[in-house]
Design a protein around this motif. Structure first.
Motif, PDB file in Angstrom:
ATOM      1  N   MET A  21       0.825  -1.213   0.000  1.00 38.76           N
ATOM      2  CA  MET A  21       0.000   0.000   0.000  1.00 38.76           C
ATOM      3  C   MET A  21       0.858   1.261   0.000  1.00 38.76           C
ATOM      4  O   MET A  21       0.375   2.349  -0.311  1.00 38.76           O
ATOM      5  CB  MET A  21      -0.932   0.019   1.211  1.00 38.76           C
ATOM      6  CG  MET A  21      -2.064  -0.963   1.119  1.00 38.76           C
ATOM      7  SD  MET A  21      -3.090  -0.977   2.604  1.00 38.76           S
ATOM      8  CE  MET A  21      -3.651   0.705   2.684  1.00 38.76           C
ATOM      9  N   GLY A  22       2.124   1.134   0.358  1.00 42.36           N
ATOM     10  CA  GLY A  22       3.022   2.283   0.373  1.00 42.36           C
ATOM     11  C   GLY A  22       2.843   3.179   1.585  1.00 42.36           C
ATOM     12  O   GLY A  22       3.156   4.368   1.528  1.00 42.36           O
ATOM     13  N   ASP A  28       6.858   8.780   5.264  1.00 43.26           N
ATOM     14  CA  ASP A  28       8.216   9.322   5.199  1.00 43.26           C
ATOM     15  C   ASP A  28       8.296  10.538   4.279  1.00 43.26           C
ATOM     16  O   ASP A  28       9.107  11.438   4.509  1.00 43.26           O
ATOM     17  CB  ASP A  28       9.210   8.247   4.756  1.00 43.26           C
ATOM     18  CG  ASP A  28       9.507   7.245   5.859  1.00 43.26           C
ATOM     19  OD1 ASP A  28       9.318   7.582   7.051  1.00 43.26           O
ATOM     20  OD2 ASP A  28       9.915   6.114   5.536  1.00 43.26           O
ATOM     21  N   GLN A  29       7.462  10.597   3.258  1.00 46.85           N
ATOM     22  CA  GLN A  29       7.455  11.753   2.364  1.00 46.85           C
ATOM     23  C   GLN A  29       6.835  12.979   3.032  1.00 46.85           C
ATOM     24  O   GLN A  29       7.243  14.104   2.765  1.00 46.85           O
ATOM     25  CB  GLN A  29       6.688  11.441   1.083  1.00 46.85           C
ATOM     26  CG  GLN A  29       7.416  10.533   0.135  1.00 46.85           C
ATOM     27  CD  GLN A  29       6.565  10.158  -1.083  1.00 46.85           C
ATOM     28  OE1 GLN A  29       5.368  10.415  -1.128  1.00 46.85           O
ATOM     29  NE2 GLN A  29       7.190   9.531  -2.064  1.00 46.85           N
ATOM     30  N   GLN A  45       8.436   3.256   8.702  1.00 47.33           N
ATOM     31  CA  GLN A  45       8.621   1.876   9.160  1.00 47.33           C
ATOM     32  C   GLN A  45       7.970   1.666  10.524  1.00 47.33           C
ATOM     33  O   GLN A  45       7.351   0.638  10.778  1.00 47.33           O
ATOM     34  CB  GLN A  45      10.109   1.548   9.232  1.00 47.33           C
ATOM     35  CG  GLN A  45      10.777   1.487   7.885  1.00 47.33           C
ATOM     36  CD  GLN A  45      12.285   1.432   7.999  1.00 47.33           C
ATOM     37  OE1 GLN A  45      12.888   2.036   8.891  1.00 47.33           O
ATOM     38  NE2 GLN A  45      12.906   0.714   7.083  1.00 47.33           N
ATOM     39  N   LEU A  46       8.113   2.649  11.407  1.00 48.07           N
ATOM     40  CA  LEU A  46       7.471   2.556  12.715  1.00 48.07           C
ATOM     41  C   LEU A  46       5.956   2.519  12.597  1.00 48.07           C
ATOM     42  O   LEU A  46       5.273   1.821  13.346  1.00 48.07           O
ATOM     43  CB  LEU A  46       7.902   3.729  13.601  1.00 48.07           C
ATOM     44  CG  LEU A  46       9.322   3.669  14.126  1.00 48.07           C
ATOM     45  CD1 LEU A  46       9.698   4.982  14.800  1.00 48.07           C
ATOM     46  CD2 LEU A  46       9.492   2.517  15.091  1.00 48.07           C
ATOM     47  N   SER A  47       5.417   3.255  11.627  1.00 46.33           N
ATOM     48  CA  SER A  47       3.967   3.250  11.439  1.00 46.33           C
ATOM     49  C   SER A  47       3.476   1.877  10.964  1.00 46.33           C
ATOM     50  O   SER A  47       2.417   1.415  11.401  1.00 46.33           O
ATOM     51  CB  SER A  47       3.540   4.335  10.455  1.00 46.33           C
ATOM     52  OG  SER A  47       4.029   4.058   9.161  1.00 46.33           O
ATOM     53  N   VAL A  48       4.239   1.215  10.104  1.00 40.70           N
ATOM     54  CA  VAL A  48       3.873  -0.137   9.674  1.00 40.70           C
ATOM     55  C   VAL A  48       3.884  -1.081  10.866  1.00 40.70           C
ATOM     56  O   VAL A  48       2.979  -1.898  11.041  1.00 40.70           O
ATOM     57  CB  VAL A  48       4.805  -0.638   8.543  1.00 40.70           C
ATOM     58  CG1 VAL A  48       4.625  -2.124   8.289  1.00 40.70           C
ATOM     59  CG2 VAL A  48       4.562   0.155   7.270  1.00 40.70           C
ATOM     60  N   LEU A  49       4.896  -0.958  11.712  1.00 40.13           N
ATOM     61  CA  LEU A  49       4.978  -1.779  12.913  1.00 40.13           C
ATOM     62  C   LEU A  49       3.774  -1.536  13.821  1.00 40.13           C
ATOM     63  O   LEU A  49       3.117  -2.478  14.269  1.00 40.13           O
ATOM     64  CB  LEU A  49       6.277  -1.473  13.663  1.00 40.13           C
ATOM     65  CG  LEU A  49       6.455  -2.151  15.008  1.00 40.13           C
ATOM     66  CD1 LEU A  49       6.662  -3.645  14.820  1.00 40.13           C
ATOM     67  CD2 LEU A  49       7.609  -1.533  15.748  1.00 40.13           C
ATOM     68  N   LEU A  50       3.469  -0.277  14.089  1.00 39.25           N
ATOM     69  CA  LEU A  50       2.350   0.059  14.966  1.00 39.25           C
ATOM     70  C   LEU A  50       1.018  -0.389  14.367  1.00 39.25           C
ATOM     71  O   LEU A  50       0.173  -0.959  15.070  1.00 39.25           O
ATOM     72  CB  LEU A  50       2.327   1.553  15.254  1.00 39.25           C
ATOM     73  CG  LEU A  50       1.207   2.027  16.185  1.00 39.25           C
ATOM     74  CD1 LEU A  50       1.286   1.316  17.538  1.00 39.25           C
ATOM     75  CD2 LEU A  50       1.269   3.528  16.359  1.00 39.25           C
TER      76      LEU A  50
END
Length: 80
Positions: A21-22, A28-29, A45-50
């Protein structure tokens, strides 16, 4: 012979879904880069983890994420 197994249930599927999904790239952008002394994962990356934690555990409390990560952490094969 060293044999290891990898989870094929919800966590890898959700992470791959969020990556495709990006989500990390979008975040990050939009956000400023961490300050110069920052080491580790990007905000994306932290948001994907959370998000993976929230989806798998149906829990949005940040205080429980660290122990969840430690319980599910596995070394990544092939990455130095």
């Amino acid at each position: 012979m060293d044999i290891s197994s990898e989870r094929i249930d919800d966590i890898p599927v959700i992470v791959e879904w969020l990556v495709k999904m990006g989500i990390a790239k979008c975040i990050d952008q939009k956000l400023k880069k961490p300050q110069g002394n920052h080491k580790g994962m990007s905000y994306g990356q932290l948001s994907v983890l959370l998000l993976t934690y929230i989806i798998t555990q149906s829990d949005h409390r940040l205080c429980a994420v660290e122990s969840w990560v430690k319980a599910h952490r596995r070394p990544v094969v092939g990455i130095a």
